[in-house]
Design an enzyme around this catalytic site. Structure first.
Site, PDB file in Angstrom:
ATOM      1  N   SER A 139       0.844  -1.197   0.000  1.00  0.00           N
ATOM      2  CA  SER A 139       0.000   0.000   0.000  1.00  0.00           C
ATOM      3  C   SER A 139       0.876   1.243   0.000  1.00  0.00           C
ATOM      4  CB  SER A 139      -0.872   0.013   1.258  1.00  0.00           C
ATOM      5  OG  SER A 139      -1.531   1.249   1.392  1.00  0.00           O
ATOM      6  N   TYR A 153      -1.174  -1.134  10.379  1.00  0.00           N
ATOM      7  CA  TYR A 153      -1.385  -1.274   8.932  1.00  0.00           C
ATOM      8  C   TYR A 153      -0.183  -0.769   8.120  1.00  0.00           C
ATOM      9  CZ  TYR A 153      -3.709  -1.191   4.408  1.00  0.00           C
ATOM     10  OH  TYR A 153      -4.033  -1.403   3.089  1.00  0.00           O
TER      11      TYR A 153
HETATM   12  N1  NAP Z   1      -8.850  -0.364  -1.240  1.00  0.00           N
HETATM   13  C1  NAP Z   1      -7.843   0.420  -0.920  1.00  0.00           C
HETATM   14  O1  NAP Z   1      -8.001   1.660  -0.822  1.00  0.00           O
HETATM   15  C2  NAP Z   1      -6.469  -0.174  -0.711  1.00  0.00           C
HETATM   16  C3  NAP Z   1      -5.371   0.706  -0.713  1.00  0.00           C
HETATM   17  C4  NAP Z   1      -4.105   0.180  -0.548  1.00  0.00           C
HETATM   18  C5  NAP Z   1      -3.904  -1.167  -0.364  1.00  0.00           C
HETATM   19  N2  NAP Z   1      -4.986  -2.001  -0.350  1.00  0.00           N
HETATM   20  C6  NAP Z   1      -4.722  -3.443  -0.145  1.00  0.00           C
HETATM   21  O2  NAP Z   1      -5.312  -4.186  -1.190  1.00  0.00           O
HETATM   22  C7  NAP Z   1      -5.583  -5.506  -0.723  1.00  0.00           C
HETATM   23  C8  NAP Z   1      -6.980  -5.909  -1.159  1.00  0.00           C
HETATM   24  O3  NAP Z   1      -7.916  -5.078  -0.515  1.00  0.00           O
HETATM   25  P1  NAP Z   1      -9.256  -4.543  -1.225  1.00  0.00           P
HETATM   26  O4  NAP Z   1      -9.169  -3.085  -1.270  1.00  0.00           O
HETATM   27  O5  NAP Z   1      -9.512  -5.301  -2.459  1.00  0.00           O
HETATM   28  O6  NAP Z   1     -10.302  -4.896  -0.067  1.00  0.00           O
HETATM   29  P2  NAP Z   1     -11.662  -5.768  -0.087  1.00  0.00           P
HETATM   30  O7  NAP Z   1     -12.496  -5.393  -1.241  1.00  0.00           O
HETATM   31  O8  NAP Z   1     -12.210  -5.619   1.288  1.00  0.00           O
HETATM   32  O9  NAP Z   1     -11.115  -7.268  -0.289  1.00  0.00           O
HETATM   33  C9  NAP Z   1     -10.343  -7.907   0.704  1.00  0.00           C
HETATM   34  C10 NAP Z   1     -10.161  -9.365   0.358  1.00  0.00           C
HETATM   35  O10 NAP Z   1      -9.373  -9.980   1.391  1.00  0.00           O
HETATM   36  C11 NAP Z   1     -10.017 -11.152   1.839  1.00  0.00           C
HETATM   37  N3  NAP Z   1      -9.743 -11.431   3.249  1.00  0.00           N
HETATM   38  C12 NAP Z   1      -9.898 -10.592   4.299  1.00  0.00           C
HETATM   39  N4  NAP Z   1      -9.608 -11.237   5.442  1.00  0.00           N
HETATM   40  C13 NAP Z   1      -9.292 -12.502   5.107  1.00  0.00           C
HETATM   41  C14 NAP Z   1      -8.934 -13.668   5.853  1.00  0.00           C
HETATM   42  N5  NAP Z   1      -8.879 -13.648   7.205  1.00  0.00           N
HETATM   43  N6  NAP Z   1      -8.676 -14.812   5.191  1.00  0.00           N
HETATM   44  C15 NAP Z   1      -8.769 -14.851   3.838  1.00  0.00           C
HETATM   45  N7  NAP Z   1      -9.093 -13.789   3.082  1.00  0.00           N
HETATM   46  C16 NAP Z   1      -9.365 -12.636   3.703  1.00  0.00           C
HETATM   47  C17 NAP Z   1     -11.523 -10.877   1.603  1.00  0.00           C
HETATM   48  O11 NAP Z   1     -12.228 -12.095   1.402  1.00  0.00           O
HETATM   49  P3  NAP Z   1     -13.262 -12.783   2.429  1.00  0.00           P
HETATM   50  O12 NAP Z   1     -13.918 -11.701   3.209  1.00  0.00           O
HETATM   51  O13 NAP Z   1     -14.176 -13.555   1.534  1.00  0.00           O
HETATM   52  O14 NAP Z   1     -12.384 -13.682   3.256  1.00  0.00           O
HETATM   53  C18 NAP Z   1     -11.486 -10.106   0.290  1.00  0.00           C
HETATM   54  O15 NAP Z   1     -11.461 -10.990  -0.798  1.00  0.00           O
HETATM   55  C19 NAP Z   1      -5.369  -5.484   0.776  1.00  0.00           C
HETATM   56  O16 NAP Z   1      -4.134  -6.103   1.078  1.00  0.00           O
HETATM   57  C20 NAP Z   1      -5.336  -4.007   1.121  1.00  0.00           C
HETATM   58  O17 NAP Z   1      -4.543  -3.755   2.256  1.00  0.00           O
HETATM   59  C21 NAP Z   1      -6.263  -1.535  -0.524  1.00  0.00           C
END
Ligand code: NAP
Length: 264
Positions: A139, A153
């Site tokens: 991130s 985080y």
């Molecule tokens: N969105 C942003 O603004 C942003 C910015 C920077 C970095 N990121 C990073 O991008 C990555 C993806 O996030 P996203 O934005 O796509 O969020 P999201 O839409 O909330 O998706 C998160 C994913 O992680 C899975 N997950 C969460 N806890 C889990 C667990 N205990 N075991 C297995 N799977 C788990 C969820 O699946 P289930 O709930 O089905 O398990 C879901 O598929 C993350 O690493 C996040 O830190 C996001």
């Protein structure tokens, strides 16, 4: 053995988008997350749309034994994991003492330990095959100045950037490409899950990216073997400033702004 891309957190957001873009370019997939309904629906759709093989494996990555179980499943099913996308993640809002230890421990297990262990399990066979692709979704928070709230985080994501960069240097002449992908604010379920949607919706539109663009840039970056890819010009400027300027300057510049969207 057919090549597969393993994607964690493939049931939503950035991970789901990785599934669609990799399937479109012909990759077979192993999708991992906790929500079976979503994974089933996504994998069926991908099989129909792109004629690839898409499997799914239900795992809560906060459970310590899951990385080894996933690896054993791949061996049993004879899946050659040639691409690993460590993407699952979430934020724990609030100040450090406000969450119990299990909550913090689980988040470290999902976003740090399981990432490193999955790399440690799958990287050797990539070396042996002289072909591999690893994307660790970090991130912009890994570069940005520290904030109060979401205490672990940024630290976790900084670790992922450093770790991925080192692994990139080790694998670079051996056919294994490793990239830390660093998105900034991206439209996904992330901020709904951590309860900060209302706060972050105050941010200007230009600060936001679509997961489609984030993923597209990530795939190009790993093909080029870029160790770190920060998504978007604005985010790259923030990352560059954070790396180049003294800590006190970046904190002074960003502190007032970040407080608005960090839950305490
Ligand atoms: N969105 C942003 O603004 C942003 C910015 C920077 C970095 N990121 C990073 O991008 C990555 C993806 O996030 P996203 O934005 O796509 O969020 P999201 O839409 O909330 O998706 C998160 C994913 O992680 C899975 N997950 C969460 N806890 C889990 C667990 N205990 N075991 C297995 N799977 C788990 C969820 O699946 P289930 O709930 O089905 O398990 C879901 O598929 C993350 O690493 C996040 O830190 C996001």
């Amino acid at each position: 053995m057919k090549r597969y891309a393993l994607i964690t957190g493939a049931s939503a957001g950035i991970g789901k988008e990785f599934a669609y873009q990799l399937a479109e370019s012909g990759w077979n997939l192993l999708l991992i997350a906790r929500r079976e309904e979503s994974l089933k629906e996504i994998s069926e759709d991908l099989i129909t749309k792109y004629g690839i093989d898409a499997r799914y494996y239900i795992a809560d990555l906060s459970e310590e034994l899951q990385p080894q179980k996933i690896y054993d499943f791949c061996n049993r099913e004879k899946l050659n994991i040639a691409m690993l996308v460590n993407n699952a993640g979430y934020g724990v809002p609030g100040d450090f003492e406000k969450s119990d230890w299990k909550t913090h421990k689980d988040s470290l297990q999902v976003m740090l330990n399981s990432v490193v262990e999955l790399c440690h399990l799958f990287y050797p066979q990539m070396l042996e095959n002289e072909y591999g692709r690893i994307i660790n979704v970090a991130s912009l928070a890994g570069f940005a100045p520290p904030t109060a709230g979401h205490t672990l985080y940024g630290a976790t994501k900084s670790f992922l950037i450093r770790f991925s960069h080192s692994l990139n240097l080790e694998g670079k002449d051996k056919g294994v490409h490793v990239t830390a992908l660093c998105p900034g604010f991206t439209y996904t379920e992330f901020h709904d899950v951590n309860g900060t949607r209302q706060m972050v919706s105050q941010l200007p539109k230009f600060m936001w990216m679509k997961s489609k663009d984030v993923v597209k840039q990530g795939i190009i970056a790993v093909e080029k073997n870029q160790p770190v890819k920060v998504n978007g010009k604005i985010n790259r400027t923030i990352a560059a400033m954070s790396s180049a300027l003294p800590d006190w300057v970046t904190r002074a510049l960003f502190a007032g702004k970040t407080n608005k969207y960090r839950k305490r």
